[in-house]
Design an enzyme around this catalytic site. Structure first.
Site, mmCIF file in Angstrom:
data_model
loop_
_atom_site.group_PDB
_atom_site.id
_atom_site.type_symbol
_atom_site.label_atom_id
_atom_site.label_comp_id
_atom_site.label_asym_id
_atom_site.label_seq_id
_atom_site.Cartn_x
_atom_site.Cartn_y
_atom_site.Cartn_z
ATOM 1 N N ALA A 63 69.967 26.706 48.668
ATOM 2 C CA ALA A 63 69.816 27.825 47.743
ATOM 3 C C ALA A 63 68.893 28.854 48.385
ATOM 4 C CB ALA A 63 69.208 27.319 46.440
ATOM 5 N N GLY A 107 71.253 22.835 48.622
ATOM 6 C CA GLY A 107 72.515 23.303 48.051
ATOM 7 C C GLY A 107 73.638 23.300 49.079
ATOM 8 N N GLU A 110 74.933 19.877 48.962
ATOM 9 C CA GLU A 110 75.612 19.724 47.669
ATOM 10 C C GLU A 110 76.991 20.383 47.708
ATOM 11 O OE1 GLU A 110 72.140 21.302 45.637
ATOM 12 O OE2 GLU A 110 72.020 19.458 44.466
ATOM 13 N N GLU A 130 64.686 19.263 49.064
ATOM 14 C CA GLU A 130 64.100 19.982 47.923
ATOM 15 C C GLU A 130 62.701 19.511 47.562
ATOM 16 O OE1 GLU A 130 67.233 18.980 48.113
ATOM 17 O OE2 GLU A 130 68.591 20.422 47.199
HETATM 18 C C1 3H9 Z 1 68.038 24.124 47.196
HETATM 19 O O1 3H9 Z 1 68.960 24.240 47.944
HETATM 20 C C2 3H9 Z 1 68.177 23.720 45.750
HETATM 21 C C3 3H9 Z 1 69.549 23.212 45.472
HETATM 22 O O2 3H9 Z 1 69.506 21.907 45.013
HETATM 23 C C4 3H9 Z 1 70.341 24.138 44.578
HETATM 24 C C5 3H9 Z 1 69.858 24.407 43.243
HETATM 25 C C6 3H9 Z 1 70.722 25.339 42.400
HETATM 26 N N1 3H9 Z 1 66.262 30.613 51.380
HETATM 27 O O3 3H9 Z 1 62.765 28.464 59.154
HETATM 28 P P1 3H9 Z 1 63.220 29.629 59.922
HETATM 29 C C7 3H9 Z 1 64.505 32.177 55.911
HETATM 30 S S1 3H9 Z 1 66.452 24.452 47.701
HETATM 31 C C8 3H9 Z 1 65.746 31.785 51.721
HETATM 32 O O4 3H9 Z 1 62.210 30.463 60.603
HETATM 33 P P2 3H9 Z 1 64.558 27.853 61.743
HETATM 34 C C9 3H9 Z 1 63.092 31.951 56.395
HETATM 35 O O5 3H9 Z 1 62.160 32.300 55.411
HETATM 36 C C10 3H9 Z 1 66.638 24.898 49.390
HETATM 37 N N2 3H9 Z 1 65.309 32.060 52.968
HETATM 38 O O6 3H9 Z 1 64.358 29.231 60.976
HETATM 39 C C11 3H9 Z 1 63.059 32.841 57.613
HETATM 40 O O7 3H9 Z 1 62.862 34.170 57.157
HETATM 41 P P3 3H9 Z 1 61.998 35.199 58.028
HETATM 42 C C12 3H9 Z 1 66.858 23.713 50.240
HETATM 43 C C13 3H9 Z 1 65.395 31.082 53.864
HETATM 44 O O8 3H9 Z 1 65.748 28.038 62.599
HETATM 45 C C14 3H9 Z 1 64.480 32.762 58.161
HETATM 46 O O9 3H9 Z 1 65.284 32.301 57.079
HETATM 47 N N3 3H9 Z 1 66.864 24.104 51.643
HETATM 48 C C15 3H9 Z 1 65.909 29.823 53.559
HETATM 49 O O10 3H9 Z 1 63.282 27.407 62.364
HETATM 50 C C16 3H9 Z 1 64.623 31.794 59.317
HETATM 51 O O11 3H9 Z 1 64.074 30.531 58.921
HETATM 52 C C17 3H9 Z 1 65.748 24.112 52.380
HETATM 53 O O12 3H9 Z 1 64.690 23.742 51.925
HETATM 54 C C18 3H9 Z 1 66.382 29.605 52.251
HETATM 55 N N4 3H9 Z 1 66.911 28.428 51.879
HETATM 56 O O13 3H9 Z 1 64.905 26.787 60.625
HETATM 57 C C19 3H9 Z 1 65.923 24.586 53.790
HETATM 58 N N5 3H9 Z 1 65.859 29.052 54.665
HETATM 59 O O14 3H9 Z 1 62.679 35.299 59.360
HETATM 60 C C20 3H9 Z 1 64.844 25.567 54.128
HETATM 61 C C21 3H9 Z 1 65.329 29.806 55.637
HETATM 62 O O15 3H9 Z 1 61.983 36.442 57.215
HETATM 63 N N6 3H9 Z 1 64.988 26.109 55.471
HETATM 64 N N7 3H9 Z 1 65.045 31.039 55.159
HETATM 65 O O16 3H9 Z 1 60.625 34.574 58.151
HETATM 66 C C22 3H9 Z 1 64.697 25.415 56.574
HETATM 67 O O17 3H9 Z 1 64.356 24.243 56.551
HETATM 68 C C23 3H9 Z 1 64.766 26.151 57.881
HETATM 69 O O18 3H9 Z 1 64.732 27.513 57.584
HETATM 70 C C24 3H9 Z 1 66.041 25.863 58.719
HETATM 71 C C25 3H9 Z 1 66.090 26.863 59.901
HETATM 72 C C26 3H9 Z 1 65.961 24.446 59.267
HETATM 73 C C27 3H9 Z 1 67.281 26.027 57.905
#
Ligand code: 3H9
Length: 709
Positions: A63, A107, A110, A130
């Site tokens: 999400a 998500g 999911e 999450e």
């Molecule tokens: C969820 O899904 C709930 C569900 O159950 C549904 C409910 C309805 N959203 O980390 P990076 C941005 S909860 C918004 O530096 P990497 C991040 O802020 C979600 N923004 O890259 C950054 O922005 P900026 C569950 C996001 O390659 C840019 O993207 N998912 C999101 O080192 C690059 O990110 C997670 O918890 C997001 N979901 O790592 C996954 N994700 O450049 C969270 C990233 O402006 N994300 N951004 O600073 C991660 O773990 C890492 O970002 C990922 C990439 C491994 C994907």
């Protein structure tokens, strides 16, 4: 159709491409685009199967986390709109194959589980992270995952939040095929193979849900584990509850129960704090006057001066990242001791299963002991980690300046000393920076990068990038005594000692802060770090104390008795040969005696007062650091405290915590403490101002660029 989702066709296979850079988060427009595409392919008689794939570097990373903030502040009410779309995908009469590369997180997983099949490239990762954001899967993840992988694995993934690799996902039942080579081509081949199969819906499966007898002990063990290993966190327990519901209720009812738990978590202070941490960890890498495009100096080889505990740990950090590193000391015996301690550390990691023997052997080969600076001529970065003495450090830097190539970065691991004074002993102050590692250096994630007045932007950009490469989170701070972390820690520790001197037992003080969520109490932490470190600094800097102002008395006297903490078997506590602490009645007796001599009145102290005095001392000093420009933003201080000082992430860091309490309330309490305890509690001007303006630390943005930090 939404611009974020594309529908194309190859032969009779429809391809739905999600294209929402950088991580294909499910931002507004994406779920709607997917729903629209599914309707179109359902109606298209020329389509026999569907592949859904992410554009760019990843499948869907979850999400859009930014949307959660809008939901909890009432700006948006989109909580539950995604689940019906997942049902729609699952009900599609044509097989939907999810093609995974990068990460299918939250998500994203999911979404993938609502498809009928999943294929992935080697190394792709899937997970329900999450809980790390203080929430649980909210789009049926807790209901579909146990149906695919079984109860124990689903609990592990939902409650701990750690991802698994595609290969493991294939073994557990999430992934149906690992695709070698081009993912889209492989997914299309797979889709054609399964095109005539009847669609299988994850939500209708029950074969892996176990029996109540089997599950009872699994849930009990999971809850016990979560209470112990994720102390204080609500979401892991909620995730376990939600998975348990999946084993007891039909899918639809399970989804309703999941929704209740998800919403409760989302609206909790813990979730807001952890989301703040998620964005904060990324924000600290952004330095206003050091743009992303700043050139960096290639780092192919490093050197560490000083083979003590810190130096050895730092050498391991470089070796672990695959960077060859020289480790220098002045005599062979010290070098041998340092190297032996590195070997012992690695052997323990192998014993605990953290590293394989082969990994360790390769890392050890990267660490080259030396007695001579002359080996440093081609080194790209040198970290000095010698004894905390300005005279000694200046000698080392003069020597480094002589032998190192002109472009080499000269870094000091000092935890308190003035970087500009160190830099002045070289002819290249623009290449000098502080790299303050935290002990044990090979474990702790924080790296405080200290900017001197001449430190070059390329040097800062390089060290920021290097931090990530060596698995650390780099936070840039300014050059003041103790920098940000230790400068704040000093009043925190001071209050902990005052509280003992005023009548609280050592254990009561530590317990109150442990229960607040700190990894360890302040006095146990002091014993671990060594009481002599501060004692030596206090002797070297008598100017730190103002005449007529109260100062702690006990710790110096413990040091005079040779009680330096864990390393001498006694400090605030006494320790057995395994360094297990027990309260020491002798300390209690000595404290009574010394405080009576000093005329300090004893009284009962409640845990709330203990926590307020220690934590507000941190906050008040943090406010000064922020206003003086030694930290760029409040969140930088938070990230320092979470990663270097064991502050509980679910409270967001000291500055976020103060915002949560409300700065007006914090300020008023600080004013009371000022009245009761005197000048040490003078409220920071920024705390006063923000409280009067009804603002928070998060609202504070410095006008000019933060060149002092
Ligand atoms: C969820 O899904 C709930 C569900 O159950 C549904 C409910 C309805 N959203 O980390 P990076 C941005 S909860 C918004 O530096 P990497 C991040 O802020 C979600 N923004 O890259 C950054 O922005 P900026 C569950 C996001 O390659 C840019 O993207 N998912 C999101 O080192 C690059 O990110 C997670 O918890 C997001 N979901 O790592 C996954 N994700 O450049 C969270 C990233 O402006 N994300 N951004 O600073 C991660 O773990 C890492 O970002 C990922 C990439 C491994 C994907």
């Amino acid at each position: 159709m939404s611009e974020l989702v594309r529908l194309t066709k190859q032969d009779d296979v429809a391809i739905i491409t999600i294209d929402n850079p950088p991580v294909n988060a499910l931002s507004p427009g994406v779920p709607e685009g997917i729903a629209e595409a599914i309707e179109l392919v359902e109606k298209d008689n020329g389509v026999v199967a569907v592949v859904m794939i992410g554009a760019g570097r990843t499948f869907v990373a979850g999400a859009d986390i930014k949307e959660f903030g809008k939901m909890t502040s009432g700006q948006s009410a989109r909580v539950d709109g995604f689940k019906p779309i997942l049902l729609r995908i699952e009900d599609c009469r044509k097989p939907v194959v999810m093609a995974i590369h990068g990460t299918a997180f939250g998500g994203g997983l999911e979404l993938a589980m609502a498809g009928h099949y999943r294929v992935a490239v080697p190394g792709a990762q899937v997970g329900q992270p999450e809980v790390k954001l203080g929430i649980i899967p909210g789009a049926a993840g807790t209901q579909r995952l146990p149906r695919l992988v079984g109860v124990a694995q689903a609990i592990a993934m939902c409650a701990e939040g750690s991802p698994i690799k595609a290969e493991e996902a294939a073994a557990t039942g999430i992934v149906d095929r690992i695709v070698q080579g081009d993912l889209l081509a492989g997914a299309i081949v797979f889709a054609k193979e399964v095109a005539s199969n009847p669609v299988r819906k994850t939500r209708e499966r029950t074969d892996r849900l176990g029996t109540p007898e089997e599950n009872e002990s699994i849930f009990a063990a999971a809850r016990e584990n979560a209470r112990k290993r994720q102390r204080g966190l609500l979401a892991p327990l909620a995730a376990i509850d939600a998975v348990e519901v999946a084993t007891k209720l039909p899918f639809e009812e399970g989804c309703l129960a999941e929704n209740d738990l998800f919403t409760r978590c989302l609206f909790s202070d813990q979730s807001k704090a952890l989301i703040h941490v998620f964005f904060g960890e990324r924000e600290v890498s952004k330095i206003p006057d050091v743009p992303k495009e700043t050139p960096v100096i290639p780092v192919n080889g490093a050197a560490v001066v000083g083979a003590g505990t810190m130096g050895g740990g730092i050498a391991m950090v470089f070796a672990n990242a695959g960077i060859p590193v020289l480790l220098k000391d002045t005599d062979q015996a010290a070098l041998n001791r340092g190297f032996a301690s590195i070997q012992k550390n690695y052997a323990n990691s192998v014993k605990r299963g953290r590293f394989t023997q082969q990994f360790v052997d390769e890392r050890l080969k990267l660490i080259q002991p030396t007695l001579s600076y002359e080996d440093f001529t081609d080194t790209d970065i040198v970290i000095e980690a010698v004894f905390e003495s300005m005279t000694l450090k200046k000698e080392v830097f003069a020597e480094l300046d002589r032998v190192c190539k002109p472009s080499a970065i000269l870094a000091s691991n000092t935890s308190t000393l003035n970087i500009d004074e160190i830099a002045a002993s070289t002819s290249r102050p623009q290449f000098v920076i502080g790299t303050h590692f935290f002990s044990p250096a090979n474990v702790m994630r924080l790296l405080e990068l200290v900017r001197g007045e001449s430190t070059g932007k390329e040097v800062i950009a390089t060290c920021m990038q290097l931090s990530r490469r060596i698995g650390k989170i780099g936070v840039l701070v300014g050059n003041c005594f103790g920098f940000a972390g230790n400068r704040m820690f000093q009043p925190y520790r001071r209050e902990a000692q005052f509280l003992v001197e005023e009548g609280a037992s050592v254990e009561t003080v530590d317990r109150a802060l442990y229960d607040f969520g700190m990894a360890m109490g302040p006095l146990a932490t002091a014993d671990l770090a060594g009481l002599d470190v501060g004692w030596r600094i206090r002797k070297e800097h008598p100017d730190l104390y103002k005449p007529g102002v109260r100062r702690p008395i006990v710790e110096d006297r413990l040091c005079e008795l040779g009680r330096f903490g864990q390393k001498t078997g006694a400090g605030w506590y006494k320790y057995d040969e395994n360094r297990r602490a027990t309260p020491d009645p002798e300390v209690a007796e000595l404290v009574r005696k010394w405080t009576a001599e000093a005329g300090i009145t004893q009284r009962q102290l409640a845990p709330e007062e203990i926590v307020e005095r220690c934590i507000y001392a941190l906050v008040n000093e943090g406010a000064r650091i922020l206003e003086e420009g030694y930290a760029l933003r409040a969140v930088d201080i938070d990230i320092i405290y979470l990663n270097g000082y064991g502050f509980p992430a679910y409270r967001g860091g000291p500055m976020w915590y103060a915002d949560t309490v409300g700065l007006k309330k914090v300020y008023e309490r600080v004013c009371e403490l000022r009245q009761q305890h005197g000048v040490l509690w003078e409220p920071a001007p920024l705390l006063k101002r923000l409280s009067e303006e009804g603002k928070s630390f998060a609202d504070f943005h410095r006008q000019q660029d933060a060149s002092s930090a």
